[in-house]
Scaffold this active site. Structure first.
Site, PDB file in Angstrom:
ATOM      1  N   ASP A  20      31.600   1.436 -49.411  1.00 28.02           N
ATOM      2  CA  ASP A  20      31.326   0.008 -49.157  1.00 28.02           C
ATOM      3  C   ASP A  20      31.184  -0.341 -47.680  1.00 28.02           C
ATOM      4  O   ASP A  20      31.100  -1.520 -47.329  1.00 28.02           O
ATOM      5  CB  ASP A  20      32.446  -0.841 -49.765  1.00 28.02           C
ATOM      6  CG  ASP A  20      33.779  -0.603 -49.074  1.00 28.02           C
ATOM      7  OD1 ASP A  20      33.929   0.429 -48.395  1.00 28.02           O
ATOM      8  OD2 ASP A  20      34.685  -1.450 -49.212  1.00 28.02           O
ATOM      9  N   LYS A  21      31.149   0.676 -46.816  1.00 30.10           N
ATOM     10  CA  LYS A  21      31.000   0.440 -45.367  1.00 30.10           C
ATOM     11  C   LYS A  21      32.055  -0.552 -44.850  1.00 30.10           C
ATOM     12  O   LYS A  21      31.791  -1.415 -44.009  1.00 30.10           O
ATOM     13  CB  LYS A  21      29.597  -0.094 -45.022  1.00 30.10           C
ATOM     14  CG  LYS A  21      28.443   0.748 -45.552  1.00 30.10           C
ATOM     15  CD  LYS A  21      28.409   2.109 -44.930  1.00 30.10           C
ATOM     16  CE  LYS A  21      27.236   2.928 -45.457  1.00 30.10           C
ATOM     17  NZ  LYS A  21      27.265   4.326 -45.014  1.00 30.10           N
TER      18      LYS A  21
END
Length: 283
Positions: free
Chosen positions: A203-204
């Site tokens: 999900d960065k």
């Protein structure tokens, strides 16, 4: 300085720059080396050509039915060999239980789901290569991630358990430990009767602390890998799923967290002073 002296110096410089004339012996030696090099090269090429012709002749004379039967036998042999290797790997007792929590489908973009499917493929492949493999389990298996994994040609041959249910519905809570970098507890050793949960999410860092929050809501134990005890990172101790799995597998093989951390961390995360310098080759 006298004119004659200048001429002498110029002559000396000229003599130094002029290449040394090779002796007859040196010329003959070079010619001999060149001759044998060419001869060996020609012999190799002739040998290759003869092998190619023999193979073509053999294939030409071979009946279609015989060729088909031969190909079938070779495929069967290869299949049996793969099965033997797979059975030998599966017969090894697991050195720990690791559960992939794949319940984050709705929080990921399509490219992040593809990235996670690649990471899980790396996990499975790395585990297969280990002398001491672990029991790898997929939970909340379904949705877009399942579709991404099933598009991988090798997935049908994966030998591992997977469940459509959430991990909290499959295993007793008192045996679960959620591995998260936000935990205050540090993992010291792998206990064989525990089930260590790894959050399957890419999900960065959009959803910071989500795995810790989830574990706290479920009332299960948490722990972080002992990275900080061996290397002081410049960034947060957030790793990809396959990096976490690789670190754990290296620890299980060596029983040395320091070595496992060093082997598994990507170079960009290691502070400059801690990176191993490559030894220069002596000229």
């Amino acid at each position: 300085m006298a004119k004659n002296d200048i001429n002498i110096e110029e002559d000396e410089e000229e003599n130094q720059q002029r290449p040394r004339k090779k002796s007859k012996k040196e010329i003959k030696e070079e010619e001999r080396k060149e001759y044998w090099q060419n001869k060996r090269k020609n012999q190799r090429e002739k040998k290759k050509e003869m092998s190619r012709k023999k193979r073509e002749e053999r294939e030409k004379n071979e009946k279609p039915e015989e060729k088909k039967e031969k190909d079938k036998e070779e495929k069967e042999k290869l299949s049996d060999l793969r099965k033997q290797k797979r059975d030998a790997w599966m017969s090894k007792p697991p050195s720990g239980n690791f559960v992939m929590d794949l319940s984050f489908d709705d929080l990921m973009e399509p490219k992040e789901i593809r990235s996670l499917s690649v990471q899980l493929t790396y996990c499975y492949g790395t585990n297969k290569k280990m002398e001491k493999p672990v029991n790898l389990i997929l939970t909340s298996f379904g949705g877009k991630l399942e579709t991404a994994l099933r598009s991988n040609d090798g997935f049908p041959q994966w030998k591992l358990p997977y469940h459509s249910q959430h991990f909290s519905e499959v295993f007793p809570k008192d045996k679960l430990v959620y591995l998260t970098s936000d935990s205050d507890n540090v993992l010291k050793e792998i206990e064989l009767d525990k089930y260590y949960v790894i959050g399957g999410i890419v999900d960065k860092n959009r959803h910071k602390g989500i795995t810790l929050k989830k574990a706290q809501e479920l009332g299960i134990a948490t722990a972080q890998l002992p990275i900080g005890e061996h290397i002081k990172l410049d960034s947060r101790k957030v790793l990809t799923v396959n990096q976490v799995m690789e670190m754990i597998l290296h620890y299980i093989q060596t029983e040395n967290w320091g070595e496992a951390v060093e082997k598994s961390l990507p170079q960009r995360k290691i502070p400059v002073g801690k990176k191993k310098k490559k030894k220069k080759k002596k000229s």
